[in-house]
Scaffold this active site. Structure first.
Site, PDB file in Angstrom:
ATOM      1  N   HIS A  24       0.839  -1.204   0.000  1.00  0.00           N
ATOM      2  CA  HIS A  24       0.000   0.000   0.000  1.00  0.00           C
ATOM      3  C   HIS A  24       0.871   1.250   0.000  1.00  0.00           C
ATOM      4  O   HIS A  24       2.082   1.186   0.219  1.00  0.00           O
ATOM      5  CB  HIS A  24      -0.908   0.019   1.240  1.00  0.00           C
ATOM      6  CG  HIS A  24      -0.163   0.121   2.537  1.00  0.00           C
ATOM      7  ND1 HIS A  24       0.579  -0.919   3.066  1.00  0.00           N
ATOM      8  CD2 HIS A  24      -0.020   1.156   3.407  1.00  0.00           C
ATOM      9  CE1 HIS A  24       1.130  -0.549   4.204  1.00  0.00           C
ATOM     10  NE2 HIS A  24       0.790   0.718   4.437  1.00  0.00           N
TER      11      HIS A  24
ATOM     12  N   ASP B 255       0.611   4.864   2.139  1.00  0.00           N
ATOM     13  CA  ASP B 255      -0.155   5.246   3.325  1.00  0.00           C
ATOM     14  C   ASP B 255      -1.310   6.183   3.005  1.00  0.00           C
ATOM     15  O   ASP B 255      -1.137   7.209   2.342  1.00  0.00           O
ATOM     16  CB  ASP B 255       0.771   5.897   4.366  1.00  0.00           C
ATOM     17  CG  ASP B 255       1.610   4.841   5.075  1.00  0.00           C
ATOM     18  OD1 ASP B 255       1.162   3.677   5.170  1.00  0.00           O
ATOM     19  OD2 ASP B 255       2.720   5.189   5.520  1.00  0.00           O
TER      20      ASP B 255
ATOM     21  N   HIS C 152       4.716   0.203   0.049  1.00  0.00           N
ATOM     22  CA  HIS C 152       5.474  -0.603   1.005  1.00  0.00           C
ATOM     23  C   HIS C 152       4.605  -1.696   1.608  1.00  0.00           C
ATOM     24  O   HIS C 152       3.368  -1.650   1.543  1.00  0.00           O
ATOM     25  CB  HIS C 152       6.071   0.272   2.109  1.00  0.00           C
ATOM     26  CG  HIS C 152       5.040   0.974   2.936  1.00  0.00           C
ATOM     27  ND1 HIS C 152       4.349   2.080   2.500  1.00  0.00           N
ATOM     28  CD2 HIS C 152       4.568   0.724   4.177  1.00  0.00           C
ATOM     29  CE1 HIS C 152       3.508   2.473   3.418  1.00  0.00           C
ATOM     30  NE2 HIS C 152       3.608   1.664   4.463  1.00  0.00           N
TER      31      HIS C 152
ATOM     32  N   ARG D 127       6.352   5.753  14.992  1.00  0.00           N
ATOM     33  CA  ARG D 127       6.027   6.293  13.659  1.00  0.00           C
ATOM     34  C   ARG D 127       5.569   7.748  13.737  1.00  0.00           C
ATOM     35  O   ARG D 127       4.778   8.111  14.604  1.00  0.00           O
ATOM     36  CB  ARG D 127       4.909   5.476  13.020  1.00  0.00           C
ATOM     37  CG  ARG D 127       4.503   6.022  11.662  1.00  0.00           C
ATOM     38  CD  ARG D 127       3.689   5.047  10.875  1.00  0.00           C
ATOM     39  NE  ARG D 127       2.312   4.981  11.341  1.00  0.00           N
ATOM     40  CZ  ARG D 127       1.390   4.228  10.769  1.00  0.00           C
ATOM     41  NH1 ARG D 127       1.696   3.453   9.745  1.00  0.00           N
ATOM     42  NH2 ARG D 127       0.170   4.221  11.219  1.00  0.00           N
TER      43      ARG D 127
HETATM   44  C1  SIN Z   1       3.302   0.808   7.908  1.00  0.00           C
HETATM   45  O1  SIN Z   1       2.772   0.347   6.902  1.00  0.00           O
HETATM   46  O2  SIN Z   1       3.147   1.976   8.216  1.00  0.00           O
HETATM   47  C2  SIN Z   1       4.128  -0.088   8.829  1.00  0.00           C
HETATM   48  C3  SIN Z   1       5.380  -0.565   8.217  1.00  0.00           C
HETATM   49  C4  SIN Z   1       6.151  -1.449   9.169  1.00  0.00           C
HETATM   50  O3  SIN Z   1       5.694  -1.716  10.291  1.00  0.00           O
HETATM   51  O4  SIN Z   1       7.229  -1.906   8.785  1.00  0.00           O
END
Ligand code: SIN
Length: 301
Positions: free
Chosen positions: A125, A127, A276, A292
């Site tokens: 996806h 974000d 990602h 994050r």
């Molecule tokens: C995400 O998609 O924001 C998480 C990525 C991760 O936990 O590596």
């Protein structure tokens, strides 16, 4: 388990600030991403040093810094150089108590020492592509990284959607340039239910199938199998087939960099240039904890 206690601080200078002349940008050689060497994010970054980092970010789509020892306030300060932080709507549950701008991603929810939302992002996806204003960037700081028999697990993979666009045959580019796609939050398969309030917050939205990077002008494919549900002017079932074909094209191995985390890594990605996916190849008692921050972006154009 790798923890901040195992951090190697070698390579961090004794100076109390970062100097642009000391910064090296080392591409991964894997289709996307670069390591930034010679930066200590606990120390001030002047405009010249930040300009080197931002240019690398815009060019490579993913950048990472190894061996960082930073506090949430340092992460917030660095994030804000790229733009305002978006506070996650779940921050009452998973935001840090004193710094709600930082959201904890973890895998051991019932362990108070490892809080955080688990199982985030385990499908490909970009974000919040289902939002009217998806974020410019997402930044993760690794506090704990799971490991099995000394091997790190819980990697994150990144696919370069700009390279993917450039590799399309010309007739396909002509077919999709200028078209809009519909993104619908409710259509994705989810591991946990979403509230009616969240569904109401993200009604279906249209974005260009081919996005133009606001800083570099480079074009990227902005199609993902999960949230992208229709293409304007293309009937079913052709639209679904086209979405599936484009989403799969982005994931060709030559466009992918897989990041193997170490505690102390700070990594950020550009939600225009890359898609990602987090690998869920670990389970308690292995622990994964990341902090994050999400940085606001302009509407895709
Ligand atoms: C995400 O998609 O924001 C998480 C990525 C991760 O936990 O590596």
């Amino acid at each position: 388990m790798l923890t901040p206690a195992t951090l190697n601080t070698a390579g961090q200078s004794g100076r109390n600030r970062n100097d642009a002349a000391d910064i090296r940008v080392v591409p991964t050689g894997r289709g996307t991403g670069a390591e930034i060497v010679g930066v200590d994010l606990a120390k001030p970054l002047d405009d010249a040093a930040f300009a080197v980092i931002e240019a690398a970010f815009d060019l490579h789509g993913v950048i990472y810094f190894r061996r960082q020892q930073i506090e949430p306030a340092d992460q917030i300060r660095f994030s804000e150089r790229f733009g305002p932080i978006e506070v996650n709507f779940n921050s009452d549950k998973h935001g840090l108590e004193e710094h709600p701008e930082i959201f904890a991603i973890g895998n051991v929810q019932d362990d108070p020492r490892a809080p955080g939302l688990r199982g985030v992002g385990q499908t490909w996806h970009s974000d919040m592509c289902y939002a009217a204003h998806p974020p410019r960037a997402t930044m993760l700081y690794a506090i704990e990284v799971p490991e099995l028999h000394g091997l790190a697990t819980g990697d994150t993979s990144f696919a370069n959607a700009a390279l993917a666009y450039e590799a399309l045959p010309e007739p396909m580019r002509a077919r999709i340039d200028g078209r809009l796609a519909t993104f619908d939050f409710t259509r994705r398969k989810r591991s946990r239910p979403v509230s009616a309030e969240t569904v109401a917050r993200y009604p279906p939205v249209q974005h260009p199938v081919v996005r133009t990077h606001p800083q570099t002008g480079r074009k990227s494919l902005y199609v993902m199998g999960d949230d992208c549900v229709a293409i304007e002017g293309v009937d079913e079932p052709e639209a679904s087939q086209l979405i599936a074909a484009l989403a799969s094209h982005v994931l060709r191995p030559e466009f992918i960099y897989r990041h193997q985390w170490r505690a102390g890594d700070l990594l950020m990605w550009d939600n225009c240039t890359v898609q990602h996916k987090a690998l869920g190849d670990y389970a308690a008692p292995q622990r994964r904890l990341l902090h994050r921050a999400t940085i606001a972006g302009a509407p895709p154009a």
